[in-house]
Design a protein around this motif. Structure first.
Motif, short mmCIF file in Angstrom:
data_model
loop_
_atom_site.label_atom_id
_atom_site.label_comp_id
_atom_site.label_asym_id
_atom_site.label_seq_id
_atom_site.Cartn_x
_atom_site.Cartn_y
_atom_site.Cartn_z
N LYS A 8 0.83 -1.20 0.00
CA LYS A 8 0.00 0.00 0.00
C LYS A 8 0.87 1.26 0.00
O LYS A 8 0.61 2.22 -0.72
N GLU A 9 1.95 1.21 0.82
CA GLU A 9 2.87 2.33 0.89
C GLU A 9 3.49 2.60 -0.49
O GLU A 9 3.57 3.73 -0.93
N MET A 10 3.87 1.51 -1.14
CA MET A 10 4.45 1.64 -2.48
C MET A 10 3.43 2.27 -3.44
O MET A 10 3.76 3.10 -4.24
N ASN A 11 2.21 1.82 -3.36
CA ASN A 11 1.17 2.37 -4.22
C ASN A 11 0.94 3.85 -3.96
O ASN A 11 0.73 4.62 -4.89
N CYS A 12 0.95 4.20 -2.68
CA CYS A 12 0.76 5.62 -2.33
C CYS A 12 1.90 6.45 -2.88
O CYS A 12 1.69 7.54 -3.39
N ARG A 13 3.10 5.89 -2.77
CA ARG A 13 4.28 6.60 -3.28
C ARG A 13 4.19 6.79 -4.79
O ARG A 13 4.48 7.87 -5.31
N LYS A 14 3.79 5.73 -5.48
CA LYS A 14 3.66 5.81 -6.94
C LYS A 14 2.57 6.80 -7.31
O LYS A 14 2.73 7.61 -8.23
N CYS A 15 1.47 6.73 -6.57
CA CYS A 15 0.34 7.62 -6.84
C CYS A 15 0.76 9.08 -6.65
O CYS A 15 0.47 9.92 -7.49
N GLU A 16 1.49 9.31 -5.56
CA GLU A 16 1.99 10.66 -5.27
C GLU A 16 2.86 11.19 -6.42
O GLU A 16 2.79 12.35 -6.79
N LYS A 17 3.62 10.25 -6.99
CA LYS A 17 4.51 10.60 -8.11
C LYS A 17 3.70 11.04 -9.35
O LYS A 17 4.13 11.91 -10.11
N TYR A 18 2.52 10.42 -9.50
CA TYR A 18 1.72 10.70 -10.70
C TYR A 18 0.62 11.75 -10.48
O TYR A 18 -0.09 12.08 -11.42
N ILE A 19 0.49 12.23 -9.24
CA ILE A 19 -0.63 13.13 -8.94
C ILE A 19 -0.60 14.39 -9.82
O ILE A 19 -1.63 14.81 -10.37
N LEU A 27 -2.08 12.15 -17.84
CA LEU A 27 -1.93 10.69 -17.72
C LEU A 27 -2.93 9.99 -18.64
O LEU A 27 -4.09 10.39 -18.71
N THR A 28 -2.44 9.01 -19.34
CA THR A 28 -3.35 8.26 -20.23
C THR A 28 -3.20 6.76 -19.98
O THR A 28 -2.23 6.32 -19.33
N GLY A 29 -4.14 6.01 -20.50
CA GLY A 29 -4.05 4.54 -20.51
C GLY A 29 -3.96 3.92 -19.13
O GLY A 29 -4.66 4.32 -18.20
N GLN A 33 -5.51 4.77 -15.27
CA GLN A 33 -6.43 3.79 -14.68
C GLN A 33 -5.92 3.33 -13.31
O GLN A 33 -6.69 3.26 -12.35
N SER A 34 -4.60 3.05 -13.25
CA SER A 34 -4.08 2.55 -11.97
C SER A 34 -4.13 3.64 -10.89
O SER A 34 -4.39 3.33 -9.72
N VAL A 35 -3.92 4.90 -11.29
CA VAL A 35 -4.02 6.00 -10.31
C VAL A 35 -5.46 6.11 -9.83
O VAL A 35 -5.73 6.23 -8.63
N GLU A 36 -6.40 6.05 -10.78
CA GLU A 36 -7.82 6.15 -10.41
C GLU A 36 -8.25 5.00 -9.50
O GLU A 36 -8.99 5.19 -8.54
N GLU A 37 -7.75 3.78 -9.81
CA GLU A 37 -8.07 2.62 -8.97
C GLU A 37 -7.51 2.81 -7.57
O GLU A 37 -8.17 2.50 -6.58
N CYS A 45 -4.73 9.30 -0.05
CA CYS A 45 -4.32 9.90 -1.33
C CYS A 45 -5.42 10.81 -1.88
O CYS A 45 -5.13 11.84 -2.47
N VAL A 46 -6.68 10.41 -1.66
CA VAL A 46 -7.80 11.25 -2.10
C VAL A 46 -7.73 12.59 -1.36
O VAL A 46 -7.89 13.65 -1.96
N ARG A 47 -7.48 12.53 -0.07
CA ARG A 47 -7.39 13.76 0.73
C ARG A 47 -6.24 14.63 0.27
O ARG A 47 -6.34 15.86 0.18
N LEU A 48 -5.14 13.96 -0.08
CA LEU A 48 -3.96 14.70 -0.56
C LEU A 48 -4.29 15.45 -1.85
O LEU A 48 -4.01 16.64 -1.98
#
Lengths: 163, 193
Positions: A8-19, A27-29, A33-37, A45-48
């Motif tokens: 989860k931490e990794m996903n948050c980190r990746k998401c933060e990178k793409y925010i 962002l496409t494709g 999709q992975s950020v939205e998921e 992350c939504v709050r961020l």
């Protein structure tokens, strides 16, 4: 599927990178999709994203609506009280001043070097004084020695009666 | 009175024209200074300096430029000089104090929540975080972003004030927005994540 904390931490980190790209619609494709998921499952992350966007949106809203009624009076007071600013020095004048200053520094440095490098008069005088002191000390010692021998000689005559 | 007539009268040392100039442009100048300084008192002080300079150097004003462009340029330069001066003063008075503190640097009127009771606490906190993020932008990006967001200037007007091409302004604004969002993420992530 239940994600571990590490995943989860990794996903948050990746998401933060793409925010930033996500918010700028860059962002496409699969990435989008992975950020939205991730955003659908991660409240943090939504709050961020919400905080960043809400703060970004208030830029430009903080405007001065009322001006001090004495503003013009203060400007005029300032004009009257302060002398006109000195005219900016032109590049050629600045160059001339800089050159003169650096030349002076070089001359002073050179002179100082020469002055320190040569034996000075005071040094010579101190050497002369030292020599004189040595001579006088030598003389004093000699005199002291003579006096000692003289006293010894006289005592010898007095005791033995012989010269 | 249009700008051309106003400038001609100012060049003739017309006091009434100068009053007209100050009254017409004071809000614009104060706003520009405030958007860079985030402090209304400092902004008014710097705005006064701007008009003093205009009064003294109106003869240097080129007729081909717009008066507002010239005023924006002086306002931006004076504000940036003020910020530099503040930085030097801070450094002299002990920069260690600033670095050691984790609290937001509340040194401005707009940053100070008590000065605007009508705004919610949340909004005030957001304004503080936003101002700090804007202050952290590189100088050119900060100028372009400020003129665009706070003064609603077009790319062309910003390019005239900054003396750069329109495409450079587009690039500066793109990078400013991106960097600002990155700084905001950095500011919020420690509290949220």
């Amino acid at each position: 599927m239940c994600l571990t904390n590490k995943q989860k931490e990794m996903n948050c980190r990746k998401c933060e990178k793409y925010i930033v790209d996500y918010l700028e619609n860059r962002l496409t494709g699969n990435k989008r999709q992975s950020v939205e998921e991730h955003l659908a499952s991660c409240i943090k992350c939504v709050r961020l994203v919400e905080e960043v966007e809400q703060t970004f949106k208030i830029s430009g809203q903080d405007k001065v609506r009322e001006v001090n009624p004495f503003f013009y009076t203060r400007v005029m007071q300032r004009i009257k009280s302060s002398a006109p600013e000195a005219r900016p020095v032109s590049f050629s004048v600045r160059w001339a001043i800089n050159t003169a200053v650096y030349t002076m520094i070089v001359i002073v440095g050179f002179s100082l070097g020469v002055f320190l490098g040569l034996p000075s008069k005071s040094l010579e005088l101190s050497r002369e004084n030292e020599q004189l002191q040595n001579i006088s000390e030598q003389y004093y010692l000699n005199e002291h020695e003579h006096a000692y021998y003289a006293q010894d000689y006289i005592e010898n005559i007095l005791v033995t009666g012989e010269e | 009175m249009n700008d051309k007539e106003l400038v001609n009268r100012l060049k003739q040392n017309d006091q009434e024209a100068f009053r007209h100039l100050v009254e017409n442009y004071q809000q614009m100048v104060i706003n520009t200074c405030n958007s860079l300084l985030h402090n209304i008192e400092d902004a008014e002080d710097v705005a006064q300096e701007v008009f003093v300079e205009v009064y003294r150097s109106i003869d240097n004003f080129r007729a081909e430029a717009r008066l507002s462009t010239w005023l924006y340029r002086i306002s931006v330069n004076k504000s940036l000089n003020h910020i530099r001066g503040q930085k030097i003063n801070k450094w002299i008075s002990g920069i260690g104090q600033v670095f050691s503190s984790n609290e937001p640097v509340v040194n401005t009127l707009t940053d100070n929540p008590e000065n605007e009771p009508q705004r919610s606490m949340e909004q005030k906190e957001r304004a503080v975080i936003l101002n700090r993020a804007i202050d952290g932008l590189p100088e050119n990006q900060r100028i372009a972003f400020t003129l665009s967001q706070y003064e609603d200037l077009s790319y062309k007007e910003i390019s005239a004030v900054m003396d750069v091409s329109v495409s450079s302004v587009e690039s500066l604004l793109f990078r400013a927005r991106r960097n600002l969002r990155k700084k905001l993420i950095k500011a919020y992530k420690n509290n949220i994540l």
